[in-house]
Design a protein around this motif. Structure first.
Motif, PDB file in Angstrom:
ATOM      1  N   ILE A 140       0.844  -1.042  -0.018  1.00 38.33           N
ATOM      2  CA  ILE A 140      -0.001   0.066  -0.204  1.00 38.33           C
ATOM      3  C   ILE A 140       0.661   1.339  -0.099  1.00 38.33           C
ATOM      4  O   ILE A 140       0.612   2.280  -0.763  1.00 38.33           O
ATOM      5  CB  ILE A 140      -0.935   0.067   1.210  1.00 38.33           C
ATOM      6  N   GLU A 141       1.903   1.154   0.685  1.00 38.58           N
ATOM      7  CA  GLU A 141       2.946   2.217   0.859  1.00 38.58           C
ATOM      8  C   GLU A 141       3.466   2.786  -0.456  1.00 38.58           C
ATOM      9  O   GLU A 141       3.658   3.742  -1.022  1.00 38.58           O
ATOM     10  CB  GLU A 141       3.972   2.149   1.785  1.00 38.58           C
ATOM     11  N   GLN A 142       3.798   1.693  -1.146  1.00 38.15           N
ATOM     12  CA  GLN A 142       4.551   1.646  -2.585  1.00 38.15           C
ATOM     13  C   GLN A 142       3.378   1.940  -3.836  1.00 38.15           C
ATOM     14  O   GLN A 142       3.804   2.124  -4.863  1.00 38.15           O
ATOM     15  CB  GLN A 142       5.368   0.322  -3.002  1.00 38.15           C
ATOM     16  N   GLY A 143       2.303   1.375  -3.591  1.00 36.82           N
ATOM     17  CA  GLY A 143       1.288   1.639  -4.580  1.00 36.82           C
ATOM     18  C   GLY A 143       1.425   0.361  -5.756  1.00 36.82           C
ATOM     19  O   GLY A 143       1.261   0.589  -6.654  1.00 36.82           O
ATOM     20  N   SER A 144       1.850  -0.702  -5.211  1.00 30.63           N
ATOM     21  CA  SER A 144       2.374  -1.813  -5.969  1.00 30.63           C
ATOM     22  C   SER A 144       1.308  -2.931  -6.184  1.00 30.63           C
ATOM     23  O   SER A 144       0.187  -2.901  -5.447  1.00 30.63           O
ATOM     24  CB  SER A 144       3.659  -2.470  -5.584  1.00 30.63           C
ATOM     25  N   ASN A 145       1.377  -3.961  -7.108  1.00 29.29           N
ATOM     26  CA  ASN A 145       0.235  -4.932  -7.295  1.00 29.29           C
ATOM     27  C   ASN A 145       0.250  -5.767  -6.323  1.00 29.29           C
ATOM     28  O   ASN A 145      -0.783  -6.598  -6.118  1.00 29.29           O
ATOM     29  CB  ASN A 145       0.606  -5.642  -8.782  1.00 29.29           C
ATOM     30  N   GLY A 146       1.402  -6.118  -5.499  1.00 29.02           N
ATOM     31  CA  GLY A 146       1.258  -7.297  -4.548  1.00 29.02           C
ATOM     32  C   GLY A 146       1.373  -8.410  -5.356  1.00 29.02           C
ATOM     33  O   GLY A 146       1.998  -8.565  -6.335  1.00 29.02           O
ATOM     34  N   ALA A 147       0.434  -9.489  -4.893  1.00 26.75           N
ATOM     35  CA  ALA A 147       0.597 -10.671  -5.482  1.00 26.75           C
ATOM     36  C   ALA A 147      -0.800 -10.784  -6.605  1.00 26.75           C
ATOM     37  O   ALA A 147      -1.391 -12.099  -6.658  1.00 26.75           O
ATOM     38  CB  ALA A 147       0.439 -12.031  -4.377  1.00 26.75           C
ATOM     39  N   ASP A 148      -1.100  -9.887  -7.200  1.00 26.42           N
ATOM     40  CA  ASP A 148      -2.252  -9.718  -7.966  1.00 26.42           C
ATOM     41  C   ASP A 148      -2.128 -10.645  -9.330  1.00 26.42           C
ATOM     42  O   ASP A 148      -1.010 -11.343  -9.572  1.00 26.42           O
ATOM     43  CB  ASP A 148      -2.469  -8.286  -8.367  1.00 26.42           C
ATOM     44  N   ASP A 149      -3.285 -11.129  -9.757  1.00 24.99           N
ATOM     45  CA  ASP A 149      -3.120 -11.928 -10.832  1.00 24.99           C
ATOM     46  C   ASP A 149      -3.900 -11.076 -12.083  1.00 24.99           C
ATOM     47  O   ASP A 149      -4.949 -10.759 -12.395  1.00 24.99           O
ATOM     48  CB  ASP A 149      -4.182 -13.267 -10.825  1.00 24.99           C
ATOM     49  N   ALA A 150      -2.987 -10.760 -12.940  1.00 24.90           N
ATOM     50  CA  ALA A 150      -3.097  -9.827 -14.129  1.00 24.90           C
ATOM     51  C   ALA A 150      -4.387 -10.420 -14.808  1.00 24.90           C
ATOM     52  O   ALA A 150      -5.168  -9.755 -15.512  1.00 24.90           O
ATOM     53  CB  ALA A 150      -2.129  -9.516 -14.930  1.00 24.90           C
ATOM     54  N   PRO A 151      -4.394 -11.657 -15.349  1.00 21.35           N
ATOM     55  CA  PRO A 151      -5.518 -12.075 -16.235  1.00 21.35           C
ATOM     56  C   PRO A 151      -6.741 -12.114 -15.847  1.00 21.35           C
ATOM     57  O   PRO A 151      -7.774 -12.263 -16.455  1.00 21.35           O
ATOM     58  CB  PRO A 151      -4.981 -13.542 -16.610  1.00 21.35           C
ATOM     59  N   SER A 152      -6.896 -11.856 -14.430  1.00 20.62           N
ATOM     60  CA  SER A 152      -8.310 -11.604 -13.853  1.00 20.62           C
ATOM     61  C   SER A 152      -8.900 -10.475 -13.852  1.00 20.62           C
ATOM     62  O   SER A 152     -10.244 -10.273 -13.811  1.00 20.62           O
ATOM     63  CB  SER A 152      -8.234 -12.077 -12.451  1.00 20.62           C
ATOM     64  N   TRP A 153      -8.266  -9.466 -14.451  1.00 14.04           N
ATOM     65  CA  TRP A 153      -9.106  -7.976 -14.707  1.00 14.04           C
ATOM     66  C   TRP A 153      -8.843  -7.353 -16.161  1.00 14.04           C
ATOM     67  O   TRP A 153      -7.802  -7.802 -17.027  1.00 14.04           O
ATOM     68  CB  TRP A 153      -8.315  -7.186 -13.471  1.00 14.04           C
ATOM     69  N   ASN A 154      -9.697  -6.620 -16.599  1.00 15.12           N
ATOM     70  CA  ASN A 154      -9.500  -5.787 -17.702  1.00 15.12           C
ATOM     71  C   ASN A 154      -8.952  -4.604 -17.429  1.00 15.12           C
ATOM     72  O   ASN A 154      -7.965  -3.599 -18.116  1.00 15.12           O
ATOM     73  CB  ASN A 154     -11.046  -5.340 -18.482  1.00 15.12           C
ATOM     74  N   GLU A 155      -8.971  -4.114 -16.259  1.00 17.77           N
ATOM     75  CA  GLU A 155      -8.591  -2.953 -15.391  1.00 17.77           C
ATOM     76  C   GLU A 155      -8.232  -3.196 -14.136  1.00 17.77           C
ATOM     77  O   GLU A 155      -8.802  -3.942 -13.389  1.00 17.77           O
ATOM     78  CB  GLU A 155      -9.687  -1.667 -15.467  1.00 17.77           C
ATOM     79  N   ARG A 156      -7.176  -2.431 -13.580  1.00 16.96           N
ATOM     80  CA  ARG A 156      -6.679  -2.471 -12.271  1.00 16.96           C
ATOM     81  C   ARG A 156      -6.015  -1.387 -11.698  1.00 16.96           C
ATOM     82  O   ARG A 156      -5.494  -0.541 -12.476  1.00 16.96           O
ATOM     83  CB  ARG A 156      -6.244  -3.873 -11.830  1.00 16.96           C
ATOM     84  N   PHE A 157      -6.480  -0.858 -10.433  1.00 14.78           N
ATOM     85  CA  PHE A 157      -6.109   0.192  -9.667  1.00 14.78           C
ATOM     86  C   PHE A 157      -5.433   0.002  -8.686  1.00 14.78           C
ATOM     87  O   PHE A 157      -6.075  -0.568  -7.654  1.00 14.78           O
ATOM     88  CB  PHE A 157      -7.044   1.469  -9.947  1.00 14.78           C
ATOM     89  N   ASN A 158      -4.267   0.494  -8.008  1.00 17.91           N
ATOM     90  CA  ASN A 158      -3.794   0.336  -6.983  1.00 17.91           C
ATOM     91  C   ASN A 158      -3.808   1.835  -6.101  1.00 17.91           C
ATOM     92  O   ASN A 158      -3.432   3.005  -6.820  1.00 17.91           O
ATOM     93  CB  ASN A 158      -2.211   0.186  -6.958  1.00 17.91           C
ATOM     94  N   SER A 159      -4.262   1.863  -4.993  1.00 14.63           N
ATOM     95  CA  SER A 159      -4.455   3.145  -4.227  1.00 14.63           C
ATOM     96  C   SER A 159      -3.463   3.192  -3.234  1.00 14.63           C
ATOM     97  O   SER A 159      -3.237   2.381  -1.889  1.00 14.63           O
ATOM     98  CB  SER A 159      -5.853   3.110  -3.461  1.00 14.63           C
ATOM     99  N   LYS A 160      -2.315   4.144  -3.510  1.00 15.44           N
ATOM    100  CA  LYS A 160      -1.489   4.343  -2.555  1.00 15.44           C
ATOM    101  C   LYS A 160      -1.787   5.055  -1.499  1.00 15.44           C
ATOM    102  O   LYS A 160      -2.427   6.147  -1.570  1.00 15.44           O
ATOM    103  CB  LYS A 160      -0.052   5.137  -3.321  1.00 15.44           C
ATOM    104  N   GLY A 161      -1.058   4.845  -0.300  1.00  9.44           N
ATOM    105  CA  GLY A 161      -1.293   5.422   1.106  1.00  9.44           C
ATOM    106  C   GLY A 161      -0.132   5.553   1.766  1.00  9.44           C
ATOM    107  O   GLY A 161       0.707   4.512   1.824  1.00  9.44           O
ATOM    108  N   PRO A 162       0.001   6.483   2.832  1.00 18.34           N
ATOM    109  CA  PRO A 162       1.122   6.691   3.985  1.00 18.34           C
ATOM    110  C   PRO A 162       1.145   5.592   4.765  1.00 18.34           C
ATOM    111  O   PRO A 162       2.100   5.287   5.604  1.00 18.34           O
ATOM    112  CB  PRO A 162       0.903   8.063   4.357  1.00 18.34           C
ATOM    113  N   GLU A 163      -0.159   5.088   5.150  1.00 20.12           N
ATOM    114  CA  GLU A 163      -0.150   3.868   6.195  1.00 20.12           C
ATOM    115  C   GLU A 163       0.634   4.430   7.659  1.00 20.12           C
ATOM    116  O   GLU A 163       0.316   5.586   7.900  1.00 20.12           O
ATOM    117  CB  GLU A 163       0.562   2.673   5.648  1.00 20.12           C
TER     118      GLU A 163
END
Length: 492
Positions: A140-163
């Motif tokens: 969340i701090e980095q705004g990264s995908n983590g262990a996401d699965d790209a083929p599962s989505w047409n669009e994807r968005f990461n919400s970055k926060g300071p935590e």
């Protein structure tokens, strides 16, 4: 062909990848949309439409008042990664061997995940933030995908926060008896009464992006929109206004029973406890109050999404599902967080609202693995025969139906079978690491372990046989022997 996604305000967008070789079916205009909302680490015992009267969740409550609320819903693994991989793939953790922090794609091959199945049937699928596993606070701090699965989505968005780095009054609670240590991030009990408004934080950005997408999708093809909020996962970070209703001096802790651990096997003692975290009573109360504030922050974001759905006139054609990946201990038995198989950690809130259906309460045992087949049936899609969950679609019309006679949850080499009367927990393949048996009609808080008492020997024997049969059933799947024996260590 790669689809470039424009970066939305306040969110980090990434690139959606191809969804496979299967040609998507043309969707009919009358197909309902699916809005899937999931929180992280939300125990049912902290939601006011369940049994909590101290923590107020008015927006989740209004969804429950209009939908079907499931009182006995259980996760498949009380840790974020394997739980999410399970309900998104439609397989139990011991079927795939996905027991760590991955999407599970390496174990299911080209089989369609829940959202991918909807893509293959003509839906547009998008996720905002945490659906497959994301490290909190790291990803969340980095705004990264983590262990996401790209083929599962047409669009994807990461919400970055300071935590935990957010400005405001903060305190590290664990192993900090003199309150001199600063907050440090990671999987720790700590809180930040943050300065600024909701949009400073990941969940505020997630709600904003989800609302924008709902407006964008209005009038278009059917959509599967998955929204993943990170609260109330630690660190407990929320704008300070959400802390104000939860005065520590008024916080009530669970009952403490003398000798509570005496009959719990070592394997059944949670990995985080008031003892090994060196928490005093004041710190315990601060942790509970901070959790409630985080839940209130989450609830407000859920409200924004539900308001937009109504304001845009989309309620009549959108199925809404709300749940959590697993529960969370709030000082019951002096336990904290998740991982264990006792009630507070394994049970989750679950609400399904289907347009045109009457509100109801369903007391059947259900599991998160049931979501994939349920959503498929409710939307008129084929339910893949390989899925290991059961559709709950009929319970929306008749909540008195019994879906299953027991819930099944695991934690690596520990196993839970939860029936009407009993909660049986076995540690080790044969119970060699200990057993727990609770009479849930007489002892719903699980204070007295009956497993070692002679008069309950037959009950224990019966449950061990049932568990052995359940594991055999889970391992009878289309994944092959290689997947059945895969093991992954949980990095706590």
């Amino acid at each position: 062909m790669l689809t470039k996604i424009i970066m939305p305000a306040l969110c980090l967008a990434v690139t959606a990848l191809p969804v496979g070789s299967r040609v998507a079916m043309k969707a009919r205009a009358d197909k309902p949309n699916v809005l899937f909302i999931i929180s992280d680490d939300l125990t049912a015992t902290a939601v006011s439409c369940y049994e909590n009267k101290a923590c107020k969740t008015p927006n989740i409550d209004r969804l429950a008042a209009a939908g079907t609320r499931y009182t006995r819903a259980y996760c498949q693994f009380p840790v974020c990664g394997p739980s999410r991989a399970s309900f998104m793939s439609g397989y139990y953790p011991h079927a795939t061997g996905t027991m760590g922090y991955t999407s599970g794609r390496e174990n299911i091959g080209n089989r369609a995940t829940w959202s991918q199945h909807f893509i293959n049937n003509g839906y547009h699928a998008a996720r905002v933030s945490n659906i497959f596993h994301m490290g909190v606070p790291g990803d969340i701090e980095q705004g990264s995908n983590g262990a996401d699965d790209a083929p599962s989505w047409n669009e994807r968005f990461n919400s970055k926060g300071p935590e935990w780095k957010a400005t405001g009054k903060s305190e590290l609670l664990e192993n900090n008896p003199d309150e001199t240590k600063p907050v440090k991030g990671g999987n720790t009990l700590e809180y930040v009464k943050a300065d600024g408004d909701d949009l400073v934080h990941s969940d505020g950005k997630t709600a904003q992006e989800a609302c924008a997408l709902l407006r964008k999708y209005k009038g278009g093809k059917p959509f599967f929109l998955a929204i993943g909020f990170v609260r109330p996962h630690v660190p407990f970070v929320a704008p300070k206004a959400y802390y104000e209703p939860y005065d520590v001096s008024h916080t009530v802790l669970p009952e403490k029973v003398s000798g509570d651990w005496d009959d719990i096997p070592k394997a059944g003692i949670n990995y985080k406890t008031s003892r090994n975290l060196n928490l005093n009573t004041e710190q315990e109360k601060k942790a509970v109050a901070a959790y409630y504030a985080s839940v209130a922050f989450l609830d407000a974001q859920v409200g924004k999404v539900l308001d937009t759905l109504r304001e845009e006139g989309m309620e009549k054609n959108t199925i809404v599902i709300f749940t959590s990946d697993h529960g969370f201990h709030l000082c019951e038995h002096d336990f904290w967080m998740k991982v264990g198989l006792m009630e507070e950690s394994s049970r989750v809130p679950l609400i399904i609202k289907v347009p045109g259906k009457k509100p109801a309460v369903c007391n059947s045992f259900v599991e998160l693995i049931d979501l994939y087949p349920t959503a498929s049936e409710l939307c008129g899609l084929e339910v893949p025969a390989r899925l290991q969950g059961k559709s709950l679609a009929r319970t929306v019309d008749d909540p008195s139906l019994s879906v299953r006679d027991a819930a099944f949850c695991v934690n690596n080499n520990s196993y839970l079978l939860r029936t009407d009367k009993w909660a049986f927990i076995q540690h080790g393949a044969k119970g060699e690491l200990g057993l727990q048996l609770y009479d849930m009609t007489k002892d719903p808080k699980q204070y007295t372990n009956l497993a070692g008492k002679a008069e309950y020997k037959d009950v224990v024997t019966d449950f061990k046989k049932r568990l052995e049969a359940r594991l055999r059933e889970v391992q009878q799947n289309d994944l092959g022997d290689v997947q059945r024996v895969k093991k992954a260590a949980i990095r706590r």
